[in-house]
Design an enzyme around this catalytic site. Structure first.
Site, PDB file in Angstrom:
ATOM      1  N   GLU A 173      -8.967  11.879  29.977  1.00 37.45           N
ATOM      2  CA  GLU A 173      -9.064  10.889  28.903  1.00 37.45           C
ATOM      3  C   GLU A 173      -9.695   9.611  29.465  1.00 37.45           C
ATOM      4  O   GLU A 173      -9.378   9.193  30.581  1.00 37.45           O
ATOM      5  CB  GLU A 173      -7.671  10.583  28.345  1.00 37.45           C
ATOM      6  CG  GLU A 173      -7.553   9.371  27.458  1.00 37.45           C
ATOM      7  CD  GLU A 173      -8.443   9.438  26.233  1.00 37.45           C
ATOM      8  OE1 GLU A 173      -9.098   8.439  25.929  1.00 37.45           O
ATOM      9  OE2 GLU A 173      -8.475  10.506  25.574  1.00 37.45           O
ATOM     10  N   CYS A 228       0.836  -1.208   0.000  1.00 35.35           N
ATOM     11  CA  CYS A 228       0.000   0.000   0.000  1.00 35.35           C
ATOM     12  C   CYS A 228       0.866   1.250   0.000  1.00 35.35           C
ATOM     13  O   CYS A 228       1.780   1.401   0.816  1.00 35.35           O
ATOM     14  CB  CYS A 228      -0.917  -0.007   1.222  1.00 35.35           C
ATOM     15  SG  CYS A 228      -1.900   1.492   1.396  1.00 35.35           S
ATOM     16  N   CYS A 280     -11.796  15.848  13.632  1.00 36.90           N
ATOM     17  CA  CYS A 280     -11.549  14.996  12.466  1.00 36.90           C
ATOM     18  C   CYS A 280     -12.826  14.794  11.658  1.00 36.90           C
ATOM     19  O   CYS A 280     -12.855  13.974  10.735  1.00 36.90           O
ATOM     20  CB  CYS A 280     -10.969  13.652  12.892  1.00 36.90           C
ATOM     21  SG  CYS A 280     -12.065  12.684  13.961  1.00 36.90           S
TER      22      CYS A 280
END
Length: 358
Positions: A246, A67, A317
């Site tokens: 987190e 890839c 994102c």
């Protein structure tokens, strides 16, 4: 599509979603190929001839060892790892029949060309064989961290909760060289951006924007969804009190190790970002949020809107959920924004937005 046109299309789409009232800086780009530092490979085929890549519609393996997105180091390592699968007698998991053991091979390369290799297995049946043949693999590849992750369920989940370390080293150093050669220590179950060069520039931009906003005066800084601490540690200084939150315990351990190795201050907490914010009686000077694709959601957006926090640095994102979150925070207006092309050859990207209370 030519890479330049890809970036232009992403930038236009992002501006349309986020809004043009903020100051948009030129997109940040890196290499258009050979940039990806992590290979997340489904293992198919047979023990003698394994495939590393994806599955076709029938559940058969499609090999993607060559890839063009992967870094040269990953491309060079995958054939040796395929040979290791055969040597150790690891049986690829067959999705249609629900038989076999090895589900995924997860490989991460650091900027110093060291590797973290994780074998995602259905059980520990092959653990002894992996341990037996691991020394020969370590002579062929620069593996710093190796582990077996146990994922026993038949569902589309990349990894399980149990991690068995096979090496003395527990973390891969991701040396970014942005602030005093800051290194983020990545443990096996911790998340890190897959494009090291653009990630370094993302953190550098965040640091510069925060420095311009807060200056040298004492300030409190929250880093919600902090992951391994990339944003918070880059923005920390001697005059700022940093608290990172987190959900992943392993990511918090990574952040603490990075903080200690760098000699920085700050506290990292394993917990829910919304619950943490609601439990505080006063808002900080600046909040950093870097949520998953679903965004921060109405609960945290509502808290930020009503909290009185003067500044928010939002790294997203997924611009569609970012736009929805911004609509829930009308008092916090985008002042600066910049596209970070973290994922060339895809429709995805990262966008950094600085919000200021009006």
């Amino acid at each position: 599509m030519p890479y330049r046109d890809q970036v232009l299309a992403k930038d236009e789409a992002c501006r349309a979603l986020v809004g043009s009232q903020s100051v948009w800086l030129p997109p940040v780009t890196g290499p258009e190929s050979g940039f990806r530092n992590k290979a997340k490979m489904v293992v198919g085929g047979s023990t003698e001839q394994p495939t590393l890549g994806i599955l076709d519609p029938t559940g058969g393996g499609v090999d993607l060892r060559d890839c063009g997105l992967h870094s040269p180091g990953l491309v060079a390592a995958l054939p040796a790892l395929a040979e290791f699968i055969s040597t150790a007698g690891l049986v690829p998991y067959d999705v249609p029949s629900r038989r076999g053991e090895l589900k995924h091979l997860l490989v991460t390369e650091s900027p110093d060309a060291e590797l973290m290799v994780r074998f995602v297995m259905r059980s520990t049946e092959a653990l002894a064989r992996i341990r037996k043949h691991l020394p020969s693999l370590l002579t062929r590849l620069p593996v710093r961290v190796a582990s077996v992750n146990v994922q026993p369920e038949h569902k589309a989940v990349l990894e399980g909760a149990r991690e068995i370390l096979l090496t003395d080293q527990e973390a891969l150093p991701m040396r970014l060289g942005v602030v005093d050669e800051l290194t983020l220590w990545l443990r096996p179950a911790s998340f890190f951006q897959t494009n090291t060069e653009v990630a370094a520039r993302l953190y550098a931009t965040a640091r510069n924007w925060v420095d311009e906003e807060l200056g040298e005066r004492p300030a409190e800084l929250w880093d919600l969804y902090c992951g391994v601490g990339g944003f918070g540690l880059h923005c920390a200084s001697g005059t700022r009190r940093l608290v990172g939150v987190e959900a992943s315990v392993e990511a918090v351990r990574s952040a603490e190790a990075s903080r200690d190795q760098a000699g920085l201050g700050g506290e990292f907490v394993a917990g829910d970002a919304v619950a943490f914010a609601r439990a505080r009686t006063a808002a900080p000077d600046l909040v950093i949020v870097n949520p998953p694709r679903r965004g921060i959601g109405p609960e945290l957006a509502g808290w930020l809107e009503s909290s009185g926090v003067p500044r928010v640095l939002y790294s997203s994102c997924h611009a569609e959920t970012l736009a929805a979150d911004l609509a829930s925070m009308p008092s916090l207006r985008p002042m600066r924004a910049q596209l970070m092309d973290m994922f060339p050859q895809t429709r995805h990207y990262e966008v950094l937005v600085l919000l200021s209370r009006v």
